[in-house]
Design a protein around this motif. Structure first.
Motif, mmCIF file in Angstrom:
data_model
loop_
_atom_site.group_PDB
_atom_site.id
_atom_site.type_symbol
_atom_site.label_atom_id
_atom_site.label_comp_id
_atom_site.label_asym_id
_atom_site.label_seq_id
_atom_site.Cartn_x
_atom_site.Cartn_y
_atom_site.Cartn_z
ATOM 1 N N ALA A 10 0.848 -1.198 0.000
ATOM 2 C CA ALA A 10 0.000 0.000 0.000
ATOM 3 C C ALA A 10 0.883 1.248 0.000
ATOM 4 O O ALA A 10 1.071 1.901 1.021
ATOM 5 N N ASN A 11 1.449 1.589 -1.150
ATOM 6 C CA ASN A 11 2.286 2.779 -1.256
ATOM 7 C C ASN A 11 2.162 3.356 -2.665
ATOM 8 O O ASN A 11 1.616 2.726 -3.571
ATOM 9 N N THR A 12 2.710 4.546 -2.847
ATOM 10 C CA THR A 12 2.565 5.263 -4.111
ATOM 11 C C THR A 12 3.241 4.546 -5.262
ATOM 12 O O THR A 12 2.713 4.503 -6.383
ATOM 13 N N ALA A 13 4.431 3.982 -5.000
ATOM 14 C CA ALA A 13 5.159 3.305 -6.073
ATOM 15 C C ALA A 13 4.362 2.144 -6.643
ATOM 16 O O ALA A 13 4.398 1.877 -7.848
ATOM 17 N N MET A 14 3.604 1.454 -5.785
ATOM 18 C CA MET A 14 2.821 0.324 -6.261
ATOM 19 C C MET A 14 1.695 0.770 -7.180
ATOM 20 O O MET A 14 1.225 0.005 -8.009
ATOM 21 N N LEU A 15 1.244 2.029 -7.057
ATOM 22 C CA LEU A 15 0.225 2.535 -7.971
ATOM 23 C C LEU A 15 0.742 2.562 -9.404
ATOM 24 O O LEU A 15 0.026 2.214 -10.347
ATOM 25 N N ALA A 16 2.000 2.969 -9.567
ATOM 26 C CA ALA A 16 2.590 2.999 -10.906
ATOM 27 C C ALA A 16 2.748 1.595 -11.461
ATOM 28 O O ALA A 16 2.453 1.340 -12.640
ATOM 29 N N PHE A 17 3.188 0.665 -10.609
ATOM 30 C CA PHE A 17 3.320 -0.714 -11.077
ATOM 31 C C PHE A 17 1.958 -1.301 -11.417
ATOM 32 O O PHE A 17 1.800 -1.979 -12.438
ATOM 33 N N ALA A 18 0.973 -1.047 -10.572
ATOM 34 C CA ALA A 18 -0.374 -1.574 -10.816
ATOM 35 C C ALA A 18 -0.961 -1.026 -12.104
ATOM 36 O O ALA A 18 -1.649 -1.747 -12.844
ATOM 37 N N ALA A 19 -0.683 0.240 -12.408
ATOM 38 C CA ALA A 19 -1.204 0.841 -13.643
ATOM 39 C C ALA A 19 -0.663 0.104 -14.864
ATOM 40 O O ALA A 19 -1.414 -0.209 -15.801
ATOM 41 N N GLY A 20 0.634 -0.184 -14.881
ATOM 42 C CA GLY A 20 1.219 -0.931 -15.991
ATOM 43 C C GLY A 20 0.657 -2.335 -16.092
ATOM 44 O O GLY A 20 0.384 -2.831 -17.191
ATOM 45 N N THR A 21 0.450 -2.980 -14.937
ATOM 46 C CA THR A 21 -0.087 -4.339 -14.926
ATOM 47 C C THR A 21 -1.509 -4.377 -15.469
ATOM 48 O O THR A 21 -1.856 -5.227 -16.305
ATOM 49 N N VAL A 35 2.323 -10.153 -29.736
ATOM 50 C CA VAL A 35 1.572 -9.109 -29.052
ATOM 51 C C VAL A 35 1.833 -9.172 -27.544
ATOM 52 O O VAL A 35 2.059 -8.135 -26.891
ATOM 53 N N ALA A 36 1.802 -10.375 -26.979
ATOM 54 C CA ALA A 36 2.028 -10.526 -25.539
ATOM 55 C C ALA A 36 3.418 -10.038 -25.142
ATOM 56 O O ALA A 36 3.585 -9.365 -24.114
ATOM 57 N N VAL A 37 4.419 -10.362 -25.943
ATOM 58 C CA VAL A 37 5.790 -9.967 -25.628
ATOM 59 C C VAL A 37 5.947 -8.446 -25.711
ATOM 60 O O VAL A 37 6.596 -7.824 -24.865
ATOM 61 N N VAL A 38 5.341 -7.821 -26.718
ATOM 62 C CA VAL A 38 5.403 -6.363 -26.843
ATOM 63 C C VAL A 38 4.714 -5.697 -25.649
ATOM 64 O O VAL A 38 5.239 -4.733 -25.059
ATOM 65 N N LEU A 39 3.552 -6.191 -25.285
ATOM 66 C CA LEU A 39 2.841 -5.634 -24.140
ATOM 67 C C LEU A 39 3.647 -5.807 -22.853
ATOM 68 O O LEU A 39 3.737 -4.891 -22.025
ATOM 69 N N LYS A 40 4.252 -6.993 -22.712
ATOM 70 C CA LYS A 40 4.960 -7.298 -21.469
ATOM 71 C C LYS A 40 6.247 -6.507 -21.327
ATOM 72 O O LYS A 40 6.549 -5.958 -20.261
ATOM 73 N N THR A 41 7.057 -6.486 -22.373
ATOM 74 C CA THR A 41 8.406 -5.923 -22.269
ATOM 75 C C THR A 41 8.494 -4.448 -22.650
ATOM 76 O O THR A 41 9.496 -3.801 -22.338
ATOM 77 N N LEU A 42 7.468 -3.905 -23.309
ATOM 78 C CA LEU A 42 7.499 -2.492 -23.712
ATOM 79 C C LEU A 42 6.356 -1.684 -23.102
ATOM 80 O O LEU A 42 6.586 -0.689 -22.421
ATOM 81 N N VAL A 43 5.115 -2.110 -23.357
ATOM 82 C CA VAL A 43 3.965 -1.321 -22.908
ATOM 83 C C VAL A 43 3.899 -1.255 -21.388
ATOM 84 O O VAL A 43 3.676 -0.168 -20.813
ATOM 85 N N GLN A 44 4.082 -2.376 -20.710
ATOM 86 C CA GLN A 44 3.973 -2.368 -19.251
ATOM 87 C C GLN A 44 5.028 -1.471 -18.596
ATOM 88 O O GLN A 44 4.675 -0.614 -17.763
ATOM 89 N N PRO A 45 6.317 -1.595 -18.917
ATOM 90 C CA PRO A 45 7.293 -0.691 -18.285
ATOM 91 C C PRO A 45 7.135 0.767 -18.711
ATOM 92 O O PRO A 45 7.353 1.672 -17.898
ATOM 93 N N LEU A 47 11.929 -1.153 -13.649
ATOM 94 C CA LEU A 47 12.723 -2.382 -13.784
ATOM 95 C C LEU A 47 11.855 -3.607 -13.537
ATOM 96 O O LEU A 47 11.885 -4.574 -14.318
ATOM 97 N N CYS A 48 11.059 -3.583 -12.472
ATOM 98 C CA CYS A 48 10.215 -4.735 -12.149
ATOM 99 C C CYS A 48 9.078 -4.892 -13.160
ATOM 100 O O CYS A 48 8.652 -6.014 -13.449
ATOM 101 N N SER A 49 8.594 -3.791 -13.720
ATOM 102 C CA SER A 49 7.551 -3.875 -14.744
ATOM 103 C C SER A 49 8.089 -4.481 -16.029
ATOM 104 O O SER A 49 7.317 -5.042 -16.825
ATOM 105 N N ALA A 50 9.397 -4.361 -16.255
ATOM 106 C CA ALA A 50 10.007 -4.898 -17.470
ATOM 107 C C ALA A 50 10.412 -6.366 -17.339
ATOM 108 O O ALA A 50 10.928 -6.951 -18.300
ATOM 109 N N LEU A 51 10.185 -6.960 -16.173
ATOM 110 C CA LEU A 51 10.486 -8.389 -16.015
ATOM 111 C C LEU A 51 9.615 -9.213 -16.972
ATOM 112 O O LEU A 51 8.502 -8.810 -17.304
#
Length: 311
Positions: free
Chosen positions: A61-72, A228-238, A261-265
């Protein structure tokens, strides 16, 4: 690059071991199915219970997780929509497409990469909680509804009984309850559960490698869907995490690096495990895991080059 390679090496080695095991027929024709059920019903629930029982549930429950959640959310949602609009997949297969596009490999790859690049794995632990407590139940509910498991009751009844019928959700819920209640798991119980959980990742990777031997007929549009999945995972999400974290939330540099970095995993092998357990085609999930893992070696390096401490 050396740090990244050390994190990726176990994935490639164990996947290759699985392929060789299947190619030689060492464990018999039913080995892949049996190992897949072992991971889903025994090892992975044990690993999730151990992790959640010892975690602080308020950690994500922190601000940084909001950015990660948005990408996810964006990557997963676009993967689901692509499965529907572009590739005309069944509802359950769309859930796997969404998972392949947005569910990061936070455990066996995220932890070593975070330790090497960020200096600690505290943010990865928050991602684990987020994915286990929020993302996985949604994916599993979609899979349950899409495959019609538990047809004996109505739709509402099936959803209410999902935690009881699904070992992953049940183990996660029990672990969360233990953590919330502040209870300690007795050593006599904690140690064998921990040992079982330690088998989840290597067994899943070996099963993934076994699936590479003797592939069946390719899924129509499978390569495009994997692309499509790889582009979304490695580019769009981060990139989404970067935009939200950097422009909207104005995160400090070190937090922004951790989020992007974690979004680009790459895609977690859980997508393959879930597809196999629910009797779906594993081709898209399997190839998304392998392809995104290969591509992410480059994207993770670019993220560090752009946002690393020297900048």
């Amino acid at each position: 690059m050396q740090s990244l390679l050390s994190g990726f090496a176990p994935i490639w080695v164990l996947t290759a071991v699985g392929y060789l095991v299947a190619r030689t027929g060492l464990l018999g024709e039913q080995a892949e199915a049996v190992l897949g059920r072992f991971v889903f019903h025994v090892a992975m629930p044990a690993a999730l219970f151990t992790m959640l029982a010892g975690a602080r549930l308020d950690a994500f429950a922190n601000t940084a997780m909001l950015a990660f959640a948005a990408g996810t959310v964006l990557a997963t949602g676009l993967g689901f929509l692509a499965g529907r609009r572009l590739f005309h997949r069944r509802p359950a297969d769309r859930a796997i497409s969404g998972m392949a596009a947005g569910y990061v490999n936070s455990a066996n790859l995220g932890i070593p990469v975070a330790v090497q690049v960020l200096g600690d794995a505290s943010f990865v632990a928050q991602i684990l909680l987020f994915q286990v407590l929020l993302v996985s139940p949604v994916i599993l509910a979609l899979l349950d509804a899409g495959t019609g498991r538990g047809r004996g009751a109505g739709t509402a009844g099936r959803m209410l009984m999902l935690p009881v019928r699904n070992p992953i959700i049940m183990a996660s819920a029990l672990g969360a309850l233990v953590s919330a209640a502040g209870l300690g798991v007795p050593t006599a119980l904690a140690r064998p559960v921990e040992l079982l959980g330690a088998a989840a990742v290597p067994t899943a990777l070996i099963t993934l490698g076994m699936s590479l031997h003797g592939r069946g007929a390719p899924v129509p549009g499978g390569r495009a869907e994997v692309g499509v999945a790889v582009v979304l995972k490695t580019l769009v999400q981060p990139l989404t995490a970067l935009a939200v974290g950097g422009l909207l939330l104005d995160l400090p540099r070190h937090q922004l690096l951790a989020v992007v970095l974690c979004s680009a995993l790459p895609t977690a092998q859980n997508a393959f495990v879930y597809a196999r357990e629910y009797g779906l085609s594993t081709a898209v999930a399997r190839d998304s895991v392998l392809s995104s893992t290969l591509v992410s070696m480059g994207t993770l390096s670019l993220v560090y080059a752009a946002l690393g401490p020297t900048h």
